[in-house]
Write a protein that holds these residues in place. Sequence first.
Motif, mmCIF file in Angstrom:
data_model
loop_
_atom_site.group_PDB
_atom_site.id
_atom_site.type_symbol
_atom_site.label_atom_id
_atom_site.label_comp_id
_atom_site.label_asym_id
_atom_site.label_seq_id
_atom_site.Cartn_x
_atom_site.Cartn_y
_atom_site.Cartn_z
ATOM 1 N N GLY A 72 -26.157 145.918 36.171
ATOM 2 C CA GLY A 72 -27.541 145.621 36.465
ATOM 3 C C GLY A 72 -27.787 145.424 37.942
ATOM 4 O O GLY A 72 -26.885 145.597 38.781
ATOM 5 N N ILE A 73 -29.014 145.072 38.260
ATOM 6 C CA ILE A 73 -29.428 144.742 39.630
ATOM 7 C C ILE A 73 -29.613 143.233 39.701
ATOM 8 O O ILE A 73 -30.264 142.638 38.846
ATOM 9 C CB ILE A 73 -30.736 145.454 39.998
ATOM 10 C CG1 ILE A 73 -30.510 146.970 40.014
ATOM 11 C CG2 ILE A 73 -31.262 144.970 41.354
ATOM 12 C CD1 ILE A 73 -31.778 147.780 40.212
ATOM 13 N N ASP A 78 -27.202 153.490 43.549
ATOM 14 C CA ASP A 78 -28.440 153.343 42.791
ATOM 15 C C ASP A 78 -29.596 154.019 43.535
ATOM 16 O O ASP A 78 -29.749 153.863 44.748
ATOM 17 C CB ASP A 78 -28.761 151.868 42.575
ATOM 18 C CG ASP A 78 -29.820 151.650 41.519
ATOM 19 O OD1 ASP A 78 -30.989 151.987 41.788
ATOM 20 O OD2 ASP A 78 -29.479 151.159 40.435
ATOM 21 N N LEU A 136 -32.605 153.206 43.751
ATOM 22 C CA LEU A 136 -33.508 152.244 44.390
ATOM 23 C C LEU A 136 -33.082 151.885 45.811
ATOM 24 O O LEU A 136 -33.852 151.271 46.551
ATOM 25 C CB LEU A 136 -33.605 150.969 43.544
ATOM 26 C CG LEU A 136 -34.528 151.027 42.323
ATOM 27 C CD1 LEU A 136 -34.510 149.691 41.576
ATOM 28 C CD2 LEU A 136 -35.953 151.389 42.729
ATOM 29 N N LEU A 180 -27.722 145.808 44.720
ATOM 30 C CA LEU A 180 -27.615 147.025 43.927
ATOM 31 C C LEU A 180 -26.299 147.745 44.215
ATOM 32 O O LEU A 180 -25.737 147.611 45.314
ATOM 33 C CB LEU A 180 -28.750 148.003 44.257
ATOM 34 C CG LEU A 180 -30.183 147.528 44.362
ATOM 35 C CD1 LEU A 180 -30.504 147.083 45.780
ATOM 36 C CD2 LEU A 180 -31.129 148.627 43.930
ATOM 37 N N ARG A 194 -35.304 147.949 34.100
ATOM 38 C CA ARG A 194 -33.929 147.840 34.607
ATOM 39 C C ARG A 194 -33.289 146.531 34.129
ATOM 40 O O ARG A 194 -33.971 145.532 33.914
ATOM 41 C CB ARG A 194 -33.922 147.872 36.150
ATOM 42 C CG ARG A 194 -34.501 149.130 36.767
ATOM 43 C CD ARG A 194 -33.673 150.376 36.416
ATOM 44 N NE ARG A 194 -32.312 150.267 36.868
ATOM 45 C CZ ARG A 194 -31.851 150.712 38.049
ATOM 46 N NH1 ARG A 194 -32.697 151.283 38.895
ATOM 47 N NH2 ARG A 194 -30.594 150.603 38.368
ATOM 48 N N SER A 195 -31.967 146.568 33.971
ATOM 49 C CA SER A 195 -31.222 145.353 33.610
ATOM 50 C C SER A 195 -31.155 144.436 34.824
ATOM 51 O O SER A 195 -30.741 144.862 35.909
ATOM 52 C CB SER A 195 -29.809 145.708 33.150
ATOM 53 O OG SER A 195 -29.848 146.458 31.952
ATOM 54 N N LEU A 219 -38.513 147.158 39.291
ATOM 55 C CA LEU A 219 -37.428 146.759 38.391
ATOM 56 C C LEU A 219 -37.806 146.881 36.918
ATOM 57 O O LEU A 219 -37.025 146.487 36.050
ATOM 58 C CB LEU A 219 -37.008 145.312 38.696
ATOM 59 C CG LEU A 219 -36.402 145.098 40.088
ATOM 60 C CD1 LEU A 219 -36.188 143.609 40.341
ATOM 61 C CD2 LEU A 219 -35.087 145.852 40.223
#
Length: 296
Positions: free
Chosen positions: A236-237, A173, A175, A169, A189-190, A186
């Motif tokens: 994204g992640i 972020d 998260l 990440l 999320r992308s 997730l």
Amino acid sequence: MNIRQLEVFRAIMRDGTITAAANSLGVSQPAVSKLLAYLEDQLGYPLFERIGGRLAPTTEAHILYGDADRVFRQMEALSSLARDVGASKIGLIRIGASLPLAYSVLPVALTAFRNHHPEVKIHLHTLPKREIAEALSLGDVDVGVTLSPILAPTVRVETLYSAKIVAILPASDPLTAEATITPAALAGRSIISYGSHAEFGAALDDVFAAAGQVREVSIQIASSVGALPLVRQGLGIALVDGLALWSPVEGIVFRPFRPAISTPVSLTINEARPQSRFVAPFSECLRQAFADASQI
């Protein structure tokens, strides 16, 4: 004309007399005279004339000497090389490696290897596992280092490490406040990750399905290394193997993914092919690099 005759001719040209040539070659004077006579007889022309009790090279001798001297210098260099090879000072090792390994543990292992074997040439090929398996079969590489084992009748596989899936990440972020990342975290999320056809991809699909989620991959990648610039750019992640962050990357962090998914990092050797003598010391450096690493 043979090598011994050429050696005698070169020694006489270099030392100036038959006696001096015999001494430098460690043979008798009559033996040198006889070999010179044989050589001149085969050539059909004299190489030396006696003038005032001394040997004087003919024009033909001067013409031949340059090439004769070059040939023997090359032979001496070859002999020296052969001795160095025999003493394990010079050699070659050819390595086929998955891309994440070339960007993580291999630089560490190869540094240790070169410290002990600085003259050994290294050919490093970063290839997909299928191509590494083919190269091992053909004898084009000496050792393969891959994510997941290569399975073939003649290979010997050693598990070196367990590479785990992590979530990568941006450091900013929200998260990152979580200790672990789950499929539920997730949602919406992308995701940057492997396709479903990949070994990791299929396992991730199963984990998401078990959690009642569908893994929607926004950007599909083939290697974890390719995920880093995408995450840094905020696209994204990433759910990829942790080898991508073997060394810290500014602005990017990782969190363990749960449920845990892992795959063995494998060292593979084709025992049906002759082995480079440097496979064993390289393998030991690789084992040590993994042993010294922090578990991801």
